[in-house]
Write a protein that holds these residues in place. Sequence first.
Motif, PDB file in Angstrom:
ATOM      1  N   LEU A   1       0.831  -1.207   0.000  1.00 37.66           N
ATOM      2  CA  LEU A   1       0.000   0.000   0.000  1.00 37.66           C
ATOM      3  C   LEU A   1       0.867   1.260   0.000  1.00 37.66           C
ATOM      4  N   ILE A   2       1.958   1.214   0.756  1.00 42.71           N
ATOM      5  CA  ILE A   2       2.871   2.365   0.774  1.00 42.71           C
ATOM      6  C   ILE A   2       3.486   2.567  -0.607  1.00 42.71           C
ATOM      7  N   GLU A   3       3.924   1.478  -1.259  1.00 39.45           N
ATOM      8  CA  GLU A   3       4.527   1.552  -2.590  1.00 39.45           C
ATOM      9  C   GLU A   3       3.551   2.148  -3.606  1.00 39.45           C
ATOM     10  N   SER A   4       2.264   1.876  -3.414  1.00 38.29           N
ATOM     11  CA  SER A   4       1.266   2.334  -4.376  1.00 38.29           C
ATOM     12  C   SER A   4       0.803   3.766  -4.120  1.00 38.29           C
ATOM     13  N   ASN A   5       1.048   4.280  -2.914  1.00 35.05           N
ATOM     14  CA  ASN A   5       0.478   5.580  -2.558  1.00 35.05           C
ATOM     15  C   ASN A   5       1.487   6.615  -2.072  1.00 35.05           C
ATOM     16  N   TYR A   6       2.777   6.298  -2.093  1.00 35.81           N
ATOM     17  CA  TYR A   6       3.785   7.205  -1.545  1.00 35.81           C
ATOM     18  C   TYR A   6       3.771   8.581  -2.209  1.00 35.81           C
ATOM     19  N   TRP A   7       3.349   8.642  -3.474  1.00 31.39           N
ATOM     20  CA  TRP A   7       3.375   9.886  -4.244  1.00 31.39           C
ATOM     21  C   TRP A   7       2.325  10.894  -3.781  1.00 31.39           C
ATOM     22  N   ASP A   8       1.320  10.400  -3.025  1.00 31.08           N
ATOM     23  CA  ASP A   8       0.213  11.250  -2.572  1.00 31.08           C
ATOM     24  C   ASP A   8       0.580  11.880  -1.220  1.00 31.08           C
ATOM     25  N   ALA A   9       0.767  13.207  -1.206  1.00 36.86           N
ATOM     26  CA  ALA A   9       1.172  13.893   0.023  1.00 36.86           C
ATOM     27  C   ALA A   9       0.103  13.794   1.109  1.00 36.86           C
ATOM     28  N   GLN A  10      -1.149  13.559   0.718  1.00 34.93           N
ATOM     29  CA  GLN A  10      -2.254  13.488   1.685  1.00 34.93           C
ATOM     30  C   GLN A  10      -2.435  12.089   2.265  1.00 34.93           C
TER      31      GLN A  10
ATOM     32  N   ASP B   1      15.771  15.555 -15.630  1.00 34.95           N
ATOM     33  CA  ASP B   1      16.225  16.925 -15.399  1.00 34.95           C
ATOM     34  C   ASP B   1      15.153  17.745 -14.685  1.00 34.95           C
ATOM     35  N   LEU B   2      14.232  17.071 -14.032  1.00 36.51           N
ATOM     36  CA  LEU B   2      13.157  17.771 -13.334  1.00 36.51           C
ATOM     37  C   LEU B   2      13.722  18.628 -12.206  1.00 36.51           C
ATOM     38  N   SER B   3      13.032  19.717 -11.918  1.00 33.91           N
ATOM     39  CA  SER B   3      13.450  20.600 -10.825  1.00 33.91           C
ATOM     40  C   SER B   3      13.226  19.915  -9.481  1.00 33.91           C
ATOM     41  N   LEU B   4      13.907  20.421  -8.443  1.00 33.62           N
ATOM     42  CA  LEU B   4      13.740  19.853  -7.106  1.00 33.62           C
ATOM     43  C   LEU B   4      12.309  20.033  -6.608  1.00 33.62           C
ATOM     44  N   GLU B   5      11.699  21.130  -6.970  1.00 31.10           N
ATOM     45  CA  GLU B   5      10.312  21.374  -6.562  1.00 31.10           C
ATOM     46  C   GLU B   5       9.378  20.326  -7.173  1.00 31.10           C
ATOM     47  N   GLU B   6       9.596  20.006  -8.466  1.00 31.02           N
ATOM     48  CA  GLU B   6       8.753  19.010  -9.128  1.00 31.02           C
ATOM     49  C   GLU B   6       8.999  17.620  -8.560  1.00 31.02           C
ATOM     50  N   ILE B   7      10.244  17.292  -8.286  1.00 27.02           N
ATOM     51  CA  ILE B   7      10.574  15.970  -7.732  1.00 27.02           C
ATOM     52  C   ILE B   7       9.962  15.813  -6.343  1.00 27.02           C
ATOM     53  N   SER B   8      10.036  16.861  -5.542  1.00 32.24           N
ATOM     54  CA  SER B   8       9.444  16.773  -4.198  1.00 32.24           C
ATOM     55  C   SER B   8       7.936  16.530  -4.296  1.00 32.24           C
ATOM     56  N   ARG B   9       7.276  17.173  -5.262  1.00 33.40           N
ATOM     57  CA  ARG B   9       5.831  16.985  -5.426  1.00 33.40           C
ATOM     58  C   ARG B   9       5.506  15.573  -5.886  1.00 33.40           C
ATOM     59  N   LEU B  10       6.304  15.053  -6.817  1.00 29.97           N
ATOM     60  CA  LEU B  10       6.049  13.711  -7.366  1.00 29.97           C
ATOM     61  C   LEU B  10       6.304  12.600  -6.350  1.00 29.97           C
ATOM     62  N   THR B  11       7.087  12.889  -5.342  1.00 31.05           N
ATOM     63  CA  THR B  11       7.394  11.854  -4.346  1.00 31.05           C
ATOM     64  C   THR B  11       6.643  12.065  -3.034  1.00 31.05           C
ATOM     65  N   GLY B  12       5.632  12.935  -3.050  1.00 27.10           N
ATOM     66  CA  GLY B  12       4.735  13.028  -1.895  1.00 27.10           C
ATOM     67  C   GLY B  12       5.034  14.106  -0.886  1.00 27.10           C
ATOM     68  N   TYR B  13       5.863  15.088  -1.245  1.00 30.58           N
ATOM     69  CA  TYR B  13       6.176  16.181  -0.321  1.00 30.58           C
ATOM     70  C   TYR B  13       5.558  17.486  -0.830  1.00 30.58           C
ATOM     71  N   SER B  14       4.774  18.123   0.016  1.00 30.68           N
ATOM     72  CA  SER B  14       4.097  19.355  -0.383  1.00 30.68           C
ATOM     73  C   SER B  14       5.048  20.537  -0.439  1.00 30.68           C
ATOM     74  N   HIS B  15       6.116  20.497   0.362  1.00 26.13           N
ATOM     75  CA  HIS B  15       7.053  21.617   0.437  1.00 26.13           C
ATOM     76  C   HIS B  15       8.467  21.136   0.161  1.00 26.13           C
ATOM     77  N   GLN B  16       9.173  21.859  -0.675  1.00 24.54           N
ATOM     78  CA  GLN B  16      10.526  21.460  -1.035  1.00 24.54           C
ATOM     79  C   GLN B  16      11.470  21.502   0.168  1.00 24.54           C
ATOM     80  N   THR B  17      11.296  22.460   1.062  1.00 23.48           N
ATOM     81  CA  THR B  17      12.194  22.550   2.218  1.00 23.48           C
ATOM     82  C   THR B  17      12.097  21.302   3.094  1.00 23.48           C
ATOM     83  N   TYR B  18      10.870  20.808   3.254  1.00 21.42           N
ATOM     84  CA  TYR B  18      10.684  19.584   4.046  1.00 21.42           C
ATOM     85  C   TYR B  18      11.325  18.401   3.322  1.00 21.42           C
ATOM     86  N   PHE B  19      11.152  18.357   2.009  1.00 19.39           N
ATOM     87  CA  PHE B  19      11.785  17.304   1.192  1.00 19.39           C
ATOM     88  C   PHE B  19      13.306  17.343   1.354  1.00 19.39           C
TER      89      PHE B  19
END
Length: 489
Positions: A394-403, A452-470
């Motif tokens: 379940l974690i593997e399937s949903n990690y991308w969702d920050a909620q 070559d995605l930005s850090l902001e985009e990568i943080s969003r795709l991996t389930g983090y709403s804020h880049q600083t927290y990522f």
Amino acid sequence: MEIYLVAKDELEAQGIRWMIESHFTGVVLTRFESVDALEASIQKQKPDLIILDMDRWKNERAQFEELMHHQLIRWLFISSERMFQTAYRALRFRAEDVLFRPFSPDDLIKHIQQIRFHLRNHQESANGMLIDSLDPKAIDYSDLFLADREYEHQVTMVAFLTPDAETLPLVYQAVQRYSFRGFHEVFALANFILCVQETKEKKLVQEEYYAFLTDWKKKMDEPLAIVMKTASKGSSLKKTYQETTQLTRRIFFEGYDIIIEEREDHWPLEMDPFLTPLEQRQWIEMLERREIPAIREWLEKEFLTFTSPYPDPEIVRIRLTSVLAQIRRHMKSYNLVDGALEAFYHKVFQQIIHTPVVYQIVQELLAFTTELLGQNHEYLQEGPRTFVEKARELIESNYWDAQWSLEDCAEALRMNKSTLSRRFKAESGQAFRETLHHIRIREAKKLLKETDLSLEEISRLTGYSHQTYFNAKFKLIEDCTPTMYRSGA
């Protein structure tokens, strides 16, 4: 010209005789009451044409089979049954055509005129009065594969393809039987039938093959594609054959029941055969949310909007298997790896590999995905998997969702979140939240290295709403910042 006739009805036979004798001179028509009588007469003298009533097949099948040994005779069939079996038997006999009742006098007269014309040409050629311009240097199989022979005349190579290889013998017989202009050679190859024809007037040659396709569709309920490549004088036959083979790939995108001719933009278009990490994330989201309309739109836009120049069909097949791999991952996450869905999955995989037209593959893939996402996900607690394995999937399937959180996982597993947290830590040796962050950072590392995605985009795709927290979590787990990891410092 000698014509034999076997008709079931005397009145019909008289009508055929009147039509022929009123339009032609020098034609002798003889009627036979039975197929046996016809066979006996053929043993003494072979006619130029036999008009045969196929409605007698059921009662005189054995006699009909005997007639098949006479390969050098031209046949014209008449029948009241518009069925595939009738057309198939006509092809076995190498018949000129089948006239289905009620047929018009013009159709009968037209066929006899064509046969008479070819008989005269054959006789003139035998007497040395007509010599095909390509003789005696006839084209052979070796010219297509081994020799690099240049031909002094302009030729057109025409490939005939069907989705079912078992239909190729029928295509071969139909091509050999058809009255093409000028010299031509017909070759039976593994994947298609090839006709090499001298080209004096390109437009007339094109018209002939359009007429052939129309004639085929009238007689046979089988798909057929015709691919044409005209080579200039002095062109290599081997190279022309290779170019014709390349053109057949367009059927994958354009389908059957068409004629494909060469265009200048026929070179393959470059295409990435694999899904990008961003596309993989998109597929995970669509599958988890069961967004069938979005999946349909994605597949149709990706695979059904190609325009020439096309990519290599094999690259498109690989890309389709990349999509299927994402669906397979979803199946494993929810333990859908047995029963009817598993059989359906393997069927779709085989179709991606072998189906000749991309539209049919996409439709089958959509049907499979719709069936899969329509399943009830209560099966999560079933099967031999351990509690930790179920939770980790379940974690593997949903990690991308920050909620998505511990509460969502507990709800999916139908248990209290405190119980889930306690059991997960006890059985895995790692806290639920800690496992979630490790999986997210693992996926982030892939994106940092592969895109070559930005850090902001990568943080969003991996389930983090804020880049600083990522950034903070990444440094805590990897002991370096995401930027340092990407640079390899």
